[in-house]
Design an enzyme around this catalytic site. Structure first.
Site, PDB file in Angstrom:
ATOM      1  N   LYS A 191     -12.937 -37.699 -10.849  1.00  0.00           N
ATOM      2  CA  LYS A 191     -12.232 -38.634 -11.726  1.00  0.00           C
ATOM      3  C   LYS A 191     -11.828 -39.835 -10.881  1.00  0.00           C
ATOM      4  O   LYS A 191     -10.961 -39.736 -10.014  1.00  0.00           O
ATOM      5  CB  LYS A 191     -11.003 -37.973 -12.353  1.00  0.00           C
ATOM      6  CG  LYS A 191     -10.261 -38.868 -13.337  1.00  0.00           C
ATOM      7  CD  LYS A 191      -9.073 -38.133 -13.945  1.00  0.00           C
ATOM      8  CE  LYS A 191      -8.308 -38.991 -14.928  1.00  0.00           C
ATOM      9  NZ  LYS A 191      -7.128 -38.298 -15.492  1.00  0.00           N
ATOM     10  N   LYS A 227     -15.937 -38.488 -14.522  1.00  0.00           N
ATOM     11  CA  LYS A 227     -15.256 -39.465 -15.372  1.00  0.00           C
ATOM     12  C   LYS A 227     -14.919 -40.693 -14.535  1.00  0.00           C
ATOM     13  O   LYS A 227     -14.341 -40.539 -13.461  1.00  0.00           O
ATOM     14  CB  LYS A 227     -13.967 -38.841 -15.937  1.00  0.00           C
ATOM     15  CG  LYS A 227     -13.153 -39.744 -16.830  1.00  0.00           C
ATOM     16  CD  LYS A 227     -11.872 -39.047 -17.285  1.00  0.00           C
ATOM     17  CE  LYS A 227     -11.050 -39.960 -18.194  1.00  0.00           C
ATOM     18  NZ  LYS A 227      -9.797 -39.313 -18.650  1.00  0.00           N
TER      19      LYS A 227
END
Length: 330
Positions: A204, A256
């Site tokens: 992330k 992500k």
């Protein structure tokens, strides 16, 4: 071997592009509704859905409109729904108490959706404090205002237990604290929730593309999250995070954002034997919608092209705000 036959080319790849039926027949990558996950926001106290200005077509749901959205997603064949709670501003505090309150908006939303669709959708929830803290960070702050990793783990453990008690199928460990997966797994198993899965937000990144999401969750953040989310310049670090999450018991892993990190997604997908998710985040959605609204791109083609690229890179699941719309088309 020669690629010519006399004066003509023997190899003609265009033969396999001649008609829509031919292109469909030989397509190497296919999207399926069951691979799509719908992120959804529910706002405490809302009496009507609240539009998110930076994400046209996306709203902060009321409890009733969230139930309806879940039913629509299930009927369209969408595989899952990821829930984010937006508590009333006055309930936020330094430790994110609404996130561990059994009657907090996220836990209420989990129960609402489970009661509406049962096991027709895989119901997921955001295991992170940022929506619930008055400072907007994903954890507890120490005396110097820095995120205290280990104190935050204890908050995540409690969050995991209350979300599991509400009936969630999967917790999305998105906080990027070291040891979050292990501590959450320990908490879930210790409370008898061995069947609740953990989706680790493994890679992330501290991305500029999260901007619209801040509005979506009513974030109170001042500053940035660069001390715990990954540096966009780093790749090997993602592989280290991946190894740690798998060792700690992650059932699924995620990259992500999606489009700016297709290289990372591809390598992660090649390296593991667990399902791999990618999150097509708010900024990715907003760019397509804004360009389409200005007539610069074909909206439907752009949506399908972006999702196909994420699938082609190796994602077996895609979180996208277009999940229900695309599932209907498919």
């Amino acid at each position: 071997m020669s690629n010519t036959y006399g004066e003509f080319p023997a190899a003609r790849p265009r033969r396999l592009r001649t008609t829509p039926a031919m292109r469909r027949l030989v397509a190497e990558t296919r999207l399926h509704p069951a691979e799509l996950i719908l992120p959804a926001f529910v706002r405490e106290g809302a009496t009507t859905p609240v539009p998110i200005s930076a994400m046209p077509g996306v709203v902060q749901h009321t409890r009733d409109s969230l139930r309806k959205a879940a039913v629509e997603a299930a009927r369209a064949g969408v595989g899952g729904i990821m829930l984010f709670g937006v508590p009333e501003e006055e309930k936020k505090d330094a430790i994110g108490s609404p996130g561990t309150d059994p009657d907090g908006i996220l836990q209420v939303a989990i129960r609402d959706v489970i009661s509406e669709v049962g096991d027709e959708l895989v119901v997921m929830s955001d295991l992170c404090l940022d929506e619930h803290t008055d400072h907007g960070h994903c954890g507890v702050l120490d005396a110097d205002g820095r995120v205290d990793n280990d104190a935050t783990l204890e908050r995540y453990a409690e969050m995991a237990r209350v979300q599991a008690a509400a009936g969630v199928h999967v917790v999305g460990a998105s906080g990027m604290m070291d040891g979050q997966v292990a501590r959450s797994r320990q908490a879930l198993d210790g409370a008898g929730y061995q069947d609740v899965s953990i989706l680790a937000y493994t890679a992330k990144y501290a991305s500029a593309f999260y901007g619209p999401f801040r509005e979506a969750v009513g974030s109170s953040l001042k500053g940035d999250r660069k001390t715990y989310q990954q540096d966009p310049a780093n790749f090997r670090e993602s592989m280290r995070e991946l190894a740690l999450d798998l060792a700690e018991g992650a059932d699924m892993v995620m990259v992500k954002p999606a489009l700016p990190y297709l290289d990372v997604l591809s390598k992660v997908a090649e390296s593991v034997d667990v399902p791999v998710a990618a999150y097509q985040i708010s900024g990715e959605y907003a760019m397509v919608e804004a360009a389409a609204a200005n007539g610069w791109i074909d909206r439907e083609r752009a949506i399908m092209e972006t999702l196909t690229s994420v699938r082609r890179a190796g994602a077996s699941m895609i979180l996208t705000y277009w999940a229900t719309e695309v599932a209907r088309q498919l």
